[in-house]
Design a protein around this motif. Sequence first.
Motif, mmCIF file in Angstrom:
data_model
loop_
_atom_site.group_PDB
_atom_site.id
_atom_site.type_symbol
_atom_site.label_atom_id
_atom_site.label_comp_id
_atom_site.label_asym_id
_atom_site.label_seq_id
_atom_site.Cartn_x
_atom_site.Cartn_y
_atom_site.Cartn_z
ATOM 1 N N CYS A 61 0.836 -1.202 0.000
ATOM 2 C CA CYS A 61 0.000 0.000 0.000
ATOM 3 C C CYS A 61 0.870 1.250 0.000
ATOM 4 O O CYS A 61 1.974 1.255 0.550
ATOM 5 N N SER A 62 0.363 2.295 -0.609
ATOM 6 C CA SER A 62 1.099 3.564 -0.642
ATOM 7 C C SER A 62 0.328 4.691 0.031
ATOM 8 O O SER A 62 0.792 5.830 0.055
ATOM 9 N N ARG A 63 -0.853 4.386 0.566
ATOM 10 C CA ARG A 63 -1.648 5.385 1.288
ATOM 11 C C ARG A 63 -2.250 4.763 2.540
ATOM 12 O O ARG A 63 -2.656 3.599 2.533
ATOM 13 N N ILE A 64 -2.301 5.572 3.578
ATOM 14 C CA ILE A 64 -2.991 5.225 4.816
ATOM 15 C C ILE A 64 -4.206 6.130 4.925
ATOM 16 O O ILE A 64 -4.131 7.332 4.633
ATOM 17 N N ILE A 65 -5.331 5.564 5.356
ATOM 18 C CA ILE A 65 -6.492 6.389 5.671
ATOM 19 C C ILE A 65 -6.899 6.102 7.114
ATOM 20 O O ILE A 65 -6.953 4.952 7.555
ATOM 21 N N LEU A 134 -12.670 4.557 -1.915
ATOM 22 C CA LEU A 134 -12.660 4.489 -3.373
ATOM 23 C C LEU A 134 -11.902 5.673 -3.990
ATOM 24 O O LEU A 134 -11.115 5.502 -4.928
ATOM 25 N N ARG A 135 -12.136 6.844 -3.474
ATOM 26 C CA ARG A 135 -11.502 8.042 -4.021
ATOM 27 C C ARG A 135 -9.984 7.970 -3.923
ATOM 28 O O ARG A 135 -9.280 8.485 -4.803
ATOM 29 N N HIS A 136 -9.493 7.342 -2.877
ATOM 30 C CA HIS A 136 -8.047 7.345 -2.652
ATOM 31 C C HIS A 136 -7.380 6.019 -3.018
ATOM 32 O O HIS A 136 -6.262 5.751 -2.578
ATOM 33 N N MET A 137 -8.034 5.229 -3.859
ATOM 34 C CA MET A 137 -7.374 4.051 -4.416
ATOM 35 C C MET A 137 -6.193 4.492 -5.272
ATOM 36 O O MET A 137 -6.208 5.556 -5.892
ATOM 37 N N ARG A 141 -5.338 -0.505 -5.727
ATOM 38 C CA ARG A 141 -5.302 -0.906 -4.319
ATOM 39 C C ARG A 141 -6.022 0.124 -3.450
ATOM 40 O O ARG A 141 -5.843 1.321 -3.646
ATOM 41 N N PHE A 142 -6.793 -0.389 -2.510
ATOM 42 C CA PHE A 142 -7.390 0.496 -1.524
ATOM 43 C C PHE A 142 -6.305 1.007 -0.578
ATOM 44 O O PHE A 142 -5.271 0.364 -0.385
#
Length: 320
Positions: A61-65, A134-137, A141-142
């Motif tokens: 993953c490259s983003r954390i939410i 969804l916006r930040h896929m 990848r989620f």
Amino acid sequence: MDTLPHVRLGHSPTPVRKLEGLGTRNRIWLKDDGAFGSGGWGGNKVRKLEWIIPDVLARGCSRIITAGGIGTNWGLATALYAREFGIETVLALIDQPMDDHVRAQLARLHSSGATLHFTRDKMRTFAAAPFLMLRHMRGGRFPYYLPPGGSSPVGALGYVEAGLELAAQVEAGTLPEPAHVVAAVGSGGTVAGLLLGLRLAGLRTGVVAVVVNDTLPLGPRNVRDLASRTESLLRRRGARFDDLDLEDADLVVTRDYLGPGYGYATAEGRAAQRVGAEFGIPLDPVYTAKAFAGLLEIDARRQGDDRPIVMLDTFGPRAG
């Protein structure tokens, strides 16, 4: 162990010191976890991120939410440390009472590089979560979802480690074995990990969890459940240790110092801040001031036991 990757983001052990002359029996100690963290923020959140960040990378993953209040220490620490590893942070921010502390944190959040979504309240945050995922896929990848405060079994490993660290300080003679460690509980990961770590170390030390957040379920059952899930994670990844009875572990969860709710300063907390200032301890009104208020009252009430009562100071401000 290799099956639980780890990155070093701070220096340990964090110092412990006796607060000489404080309290009824001169038995109050401080473990300064606010000193932990080599980046732009410190404290308990950084211990959790030492285990979370490599898990994010291992999952590709490259983003954390994640979510928090508009003055979130957790969100700020995540944004600052994750970006060092090329990971972006997306924050859903919930309203909390505005004061100078929150305004300063919000300014830091705006400067952190995180993407901020002001979702206002808990229900709107839940409703917005699918859209934000969804916006930040990216690349199909989620984002890697983190519960508030990083209080997942992986995040709680940071305080399993801290519990073992405190036990090593006891063994080294730095302090006697404490009767209790007192900590603020805003999402549960710190006290759950600590409960498990102290149990693994064989200490009889109890944990007093001072609830500072009324927006999450944070009763004894919730804390023990997270500790149990963290224990299961360790066993699945190959750790070997004797059977633990976490139901029998000494845990007290109190809401007596919460006040009107999350983010609201209290008279007891302000009084605790004044005492803390006399001993060189900066306390924030949302978390550690309330925990320190609880510690002072515990000290005043407990008789016939001179074992230390340790305040776990998790507030880690940095200049700027």
